[in-house]
Design an enzyme around this catalytic site. Sequence first.
Site, mmCIF file in Angstrom:
data_model
loop_
_atom_site.group_PDB
_atom_site.id
_atom_site.type_symbol
_atom_site.label_atom_id
_atom_site.label_comp_id
_atom_site.label_asym_id
_atom_site.label_seq_id
_atom_site.Cartn_x
_atom_site.Cartn_y
_atom_site.Cartn_z
ATOM 1 N N LYS A 125 12.002 -12.755 4.399
ATOM 2 C CA LYS A 125 11.692 -12.293 3.037
ATOM 3 C C LYS A 125 11.001 -10.934 3.056
ATOM 4 C CE LYS A 125 9.110 -13.632 -1.128
ATOM 5 N NZ LYS A 125 7.990 -14.423 -1.650
ATOM 6 N N GLN A 126 10.057 -10.792 3.991
ATOM 7 C CA GLN A 126 9.222 -9.589 3.995
ATOM 8 C C GLN A 126 8.697 -9.359 5.406
ATOM 9 O OE1 GLN A 126 6.621 -12.322 1.588
ATOM 10 N NE2 GLN A 126 5.124 -10.725 2.077
ATOM 11 N N TRP A 144 -3.631 -12.531 -0.025
ATOM 12 C CA TRP A 144 -3.931 -11.651 1.120
ATOM 13 C C TRP A 144 -3.601 -10.194 0.810
ATOM 14 C CZ3 TRP A 144 -0.027 -9.897 5.078
ATOM 15 C CH2 TRP A 144 1.273 -9.904 4.549
ATOM 16 N N ASP A 145 -2.886 -9.964 -0.285
ATOM 17 C CA ASP A 145 -2.565 -8.598 -0.712
ATOM 18 C C ASP A 145 -3.820 -7.728 -0.682
ATOM 19 O OD1 ASP A 145 -0.778 -10.569 -1.764
ATOM 20 O OD2 ASP A 145 0.007 -9.154 -3.231
ATOM 21 N N GLU A 158 7.722 -15.591 3.822
ATOM 22 C CA GLU A 158 7.750 -16.892 3.140
ATOM 23 C C GLU A 158 9.117 -17.558 3.163
ATOM 24 O OE1 GLU A 158 6.002 -16.232 -0.708
ATOM 25 O OE2 GLU A 158 3.978 -16.270 0.141
HETATM 26 C C1 BGC Z 1 4.710 -12.575 -1.314
HETATM 27 C C2 BGC Z 1 3.304 -12.792 -0.808
HETATM 28 C C3 BGC Z 1 2.333 -12.122 -1.758
HETATM 29 C C4 BGC Z 1 2.544 -12.608 -3.176
HETATM 30 C C5 BGC Z 1 1.678 -11.875 -4.177
HETATM 31 C C6 BGC Z 1 4.828 -13.089 -2.724
HETATM 32 O O1 BGC Z 1 6.098 -12.835 -3.200
HETATM 33 O O2 BGC Z 1 5.645 -13.216 -0.502
HETATM 34 O O3 BGC Z 1 3.169 -12.234 0.476
HETATM 35 O O4 BGC Z 1 1.039 -12.365 -1.357
HETATM 36 O O5 BGC Z 1 3.888 -12.395 -3.540
HETATM 37 O O6 BGC Z 1 1.948 -10.510 -4.189
#
Ligand code: BGC
Length: 780
Positions: free
Chosen positions: A592-593, A361-362, A488
């Site tokens: 996490k984010q 999804w980035d 996550e």
């Molecule tokens: C993140 C995801 C991201 C992926 C690739 C993961 O560490 O939690 O949101 O899409 O990295 O960048």
Amino acid sequence: MIAQRAYAVEPWTVRETDLNLDVLAQSESVFALSNGHVGWRGNLDEGEPHGLPGSYLNGVYELHPLPYAEAGYGYPESGQTVINVTNGKVLRLLVDDEPFDLRYGRLVAHERTLDLRRGVLERVCEWTSPAGSTVRVRSTRLVSLTQRAIAAVAYEVEPVDSRTRVVIQSELVANESLPEPDGDPRAARALKSPLEPEEDFASGLRLRLVHRTRRSGLRVAVAADHTVSGPERTTTSAESNVDVARLTVTSVLEPGQRLRVEKLVAHGWSGARSRPAMSDQVEAALAAADHSGWAGLLRDQEAYLDDFWARADVEVDGDEEIQQAVRFALFHVLQAGARAERRAIPAKGLTGSGYDGHAFWDTEMFVLPLLTYTEPRAVAEALRWRQNTLPAARERANQLGLSGAAFPWRTIEGSEGSAYWPAGTAAFHVNADIADAVTRYTAVTGDLDFERETGVELLVETARLWRSLGHHDHRGDFHIDGVTGPDEYSAVADDNTYTNLMARQNLLDAAEAVRRHPEEAERLGVDEEESAAWRAAAEAMYVPYNAELGVHEQHAGFTRYQRWDFAATRPDQYPLLLNFPYFDLYRKQVVKQADLVLAMYTCGSRFDEEHIARNFAYYEPLTVRDSSLSACCQAVIAAQTGHLRLAYDYTAEAALMDLADLEHNTRDGLHIASLAGTWMALVAGFGGMRRDGDTLRFAPRLPEQFDRLAFSLQILGRRLRVEITPEKATYTLLSGPSLTIGHHGEALTVGTEGPAVGMVPATPDRPAPQQPPHRRPNAR
Ligand code: BGC
């Protein structure tokens, strides 16, 4: 980790003047060149020493079995991994009797410069061989933005003080041996010798190799042509075997004489075309490149980038490092997407093999926003790639017992590549993210053909997914249960606020799109009942809220969980995912984010200012930023809530992620989303830009450290320039008809007669939010 100031701080270049072999792999990522189709890591011309050799073709991958200790229904059976294709950058050098190898002899001078304005990597070095011969080597490398199959190198050698015999071996090398991966799940699986030889050719100054991947059955062809200039009696010979094609150029040079090799390299791949057709394809691409010649390719590259910078540059006065970093970011994001043309834009672009070369999804939520306002053509192409993968996404939905399309969490060719269900398939929000990118692109460009041909279908199929994934409860509320949001460290949870709000928007946008395009709706079998059901689900979308605390919940029940024991977590235990079981992370309040915080940006109109401030204060102490996607989102909301200093620190973290190797994994490739996030932090954070339909609103406010921030945006056939100082913002129409924008709640008309000016109001005073211990961003 790259020490601070590994690169000189300059506005338009990234330059190293020391060669540190310990961080070679990092600099190979930083100095990577790509056009979105071909990617060359910044490996030294001679091929060795290297950190990680890397030549990539977007879409070329190999399949590998995904072993499960306990398999389950619907688990993907095979994984996809990007492979290192035939390397066309190698130019080995022999100086008198010794190989030019920087691990031996003495490196007298070394400089590599990534020129962001011209789109080339330049290198100058002077080296004394163990036997005492000194040579100067210069090279310039480019991956063409105008001829997508082409990369090129000009390589030049001259002796410094005595007559020297030199041999240059210009090669194409397949199946290079790669270092073993280090066990970090975010690094790639290295596949040994993924390419089976099919054809090798060498004659005159031309070389060619054709290979095929063993399991995915993709044919890869690479060809090179050369122009050699040197003193009389310079000789050449060419030879090839299955994995190497080589042109050898030999000369004896007096001081003052130079031997120069210009190498043009053409790349092609296909899952369908025959070996002769692939040979012809790369020969034809090479003929076109020969027609331009090295000088022509260079000129075209500069012209392409002049045009890009005129549209996309961001100027920052007051912080030279961020100025450099945002241009570095824009350059690499452009490189990742410019010529991807109906292929994915991977999380690492084509700069390294991290995350197995997968796209997430980035792309839609971080990379495409920037490109929508600066290089919209690339956005349409990226979304057409999603459309091309609809058959796989429909099949996946069907396999999962759902309607519409379920796009993969991570993939190269369109099918689900995630072997870990909770942070893979369950992250259904990727579908709404794609829909959001469609709506953003069409609103900002007004591209109706795209909307009709591509947009409607993507919106409809994703809306269908939501309707089948969610349900109305006895009160009529619509819930989406058992999904994973952006964070996550929470998984398979009910009513993730980000997911629900994004799905809500997806449903409404789909209903609007079918209203505007009745023929398309009919073709896709959408009737009144279906679009009415989408609207009804959207209107009834449940958003979990804790009334006692006065905050929105990241997902239903989240605020009731036990808080993570931050006090007992040592600094070396981050990222938590490498040191604690997911089981424990999932049942605690630890983020996490940015998740709820991201929702407040992407679906900002669903929150009032007071809640945005309160929610931000609540989630900051829980957010550990174990993903590089987080800092830029936190920067945006920190700026909105008046925490300008904090926003500044987060912006710097996003901006310097790779230039300072903040996550210690730049070696695996650049963090393209974080780079794009730098733009987001500046434009949406300090510029306060938000979009309502096709209208832009700004709420600019600069941190103390900035004297000025300026950027340009393309919207509906206009070019708008925004210039912000601590006191005021000036909006200038560079081209196109006048438009109305918002400035801190006031409507301003920006017309051809002159710029519009808005004053910057005082910053609201709120207590500074806290971060978990050891997780505060570095104060600049
Ligand atoms: C993140 C995801 C991201 C992926 C690739 C993961 O560490 O939690 O949101 O899409 O990295 O960048």
